[in-house]
Design an enzyme around this catalytic site. Structure first.
Site: not given
Length: 395
Positions: A183, A211, A242
């Site tokens: 990330s 991610h 996320k």
């Protein structure tokens, strides 16, 4: 007389002196492309709301529907009385989305790593192979295991091969854990090479795709789908905080793996189940991703645009392979000053400093979203350019 808590203020003062003390801002509006802070409007370039789903009306409607039907709190851990039919519904949909036999849902992405790593490799004779840039949740989960942790250099397949060979005669279980997308730099794990090496050495492969969920693969199905490695990666770990825009963690894999985690994993045994509003919103997110790739494609288009424009100005955006756009500044104090100047100009983009990234690589990590328009991103580029020239970061 000794003051036992004096170290708290001393360490906070030291952080401030070193430029490592963070200012935590409070949002006064829904999470989105633009947010309100202290009564003013700012372009938001620092959330993980990749697909703009945090405030999507379809998620809100699903929450209202399920809260009316099932209430809010589960009231217990999953193994006693906290498993409700929406939990099972979400797990089935996630497994189908990921192309796995089964999935288990836990409270967060952090808890997902605590669910998998110590449970699969918890003995003193066990070995865990871990990428040197893995996320803090992976590091902490490894620490909670009694296994010996062997770090290999970041995405260095020669170093991994060497360390696998050096430990080929280990008596216990062997587990490799890697982030799917790293990330801080936006690079992608070399999962095909990792899988090939681990298959030769009888090592369990787990990937934390925090991610990558909603970003990589067909319609955001993740890194395993991206590399067409279905059936060859033993455990997919993920988060719904996320791209899904909600909260919660998961692990997906074989039915026997998930059954084992249900019976043995401590976050499942000793912490209450995910709340019904979270479950409902996640169900809506999965349904949206199953229906269309529009948001995922928009995210990538926005990421490509921002990287291209900032790179053309002369900013160091590292080697990101995803929409994550790191802008390397260098010293922590400079990155914090850069962030503060952006904020004065209406751009909310926080500085990332040590210990989150190595000393000397402090940065502004620009996080684009499918919710951003091209005009939004052009505004961001203009402000980055102005601050960059003012501070001498670019010419």
């Amino acid at each position: 007389m000794a003051v036992p808590m004096k170290f708290l203020s001393e360490e906070l003062d030291a952080m401030k002196q070193a430029g490592l003390y963070g200012t935590i801002r409070t949002l006064e509006s829904p999470q989105g492309a633009w947010v309100h802070i202290d009564g003013k409007k700012y372009l938001n370039l620092c959330s993980n709301n990749y697909l703009g789903l945090c405030n999507d009306p379809r998620l809100v409607a699903k929450v209202k529907e399920y809260a009316d039907r099932y209430g809010v709190g589960p009231g217990a851990v999953r193994t006693i009385a906290g498993t409700m039919s929406p939990h099972i519904e979400l797990e089935k949909k996630l497994a189908a989305f990921k192309g796995a036999e089964a999935a288990i849902v836990v409270q967060s992405g952090f808890c997902a790593n605590l669910t998998v790593i110590p449970t699969l490799a918890g003995g003193a004779d066990d070995l865990i192979f871990s990428d040197s840039l893995n996320h803090a949740s992976i590091i902490d989960a490894c620490r909670l295991s009694k296994a010996k942790v062997i770090r290999y250099e970041h995405s260095d397949m020669a170093d991994l091969k060497k360390k696998l060979e050096e430990n080929s005669d280990g008596k216990g279980k062997k587990l490799l854990i890697t982030d799917g997308v790293f990330s801080m730099d936006g690079d992608v794990a070399k999962l095909p090479e990792i899988v090939e090496l681990c298959e030769k050495h009888g090592v369990i492969v787990a990937v934390d795709d925090a991610h990558g969920e909603g970003v990589l693969g067909r319609g955001g199905r993740g890194i395993v789908d991206h590399f067409s490695l279905h059936g060859r990666v033993d455990v997919e770990i993920g988060t719904m905080s996320k791209a899904f825009g909600v909260m919660g963690g998961m692990a997906a894999g074989s039915a026997v793996l998930v059954d084992y985690l249900r019976q043995k994993a401590r976050p499942n045994l000793f912490s209450s189940a995910l709340t019904i509003p979270d479950v409902a919103a996640n169900l809506a997110s999965v349904e949206i991703l199953q229906e269309s790739e529009t948001l995922v494609k928009k995210l990538w288009s926005n990421g490509d645009f921002l990287k291209k424009e900032l790179g053309a100005l002369g900013f160091d955006t590292a080697h990101s392979e995803t929409p994550i756009t790191p802008v390397i500044i260098g010293e922590a104090s400079d990155a914090k000053a850069f962030s503060a100047k952006l904020f004065e100009r209406g751009v909310f983009a926080t500085a990332i400093v040590f210990p989150t990234v190595p000393r000397g690589t402090a940065r502004i990590r620009a996080m684009v979203s499918a919710a951003h328009s091209e005009d939004d991103l052009r505004f961001a580029v203009e402000q980055f350019a102005a601050v960059g020239r003012e501070m001498g970061v670019i010419s």
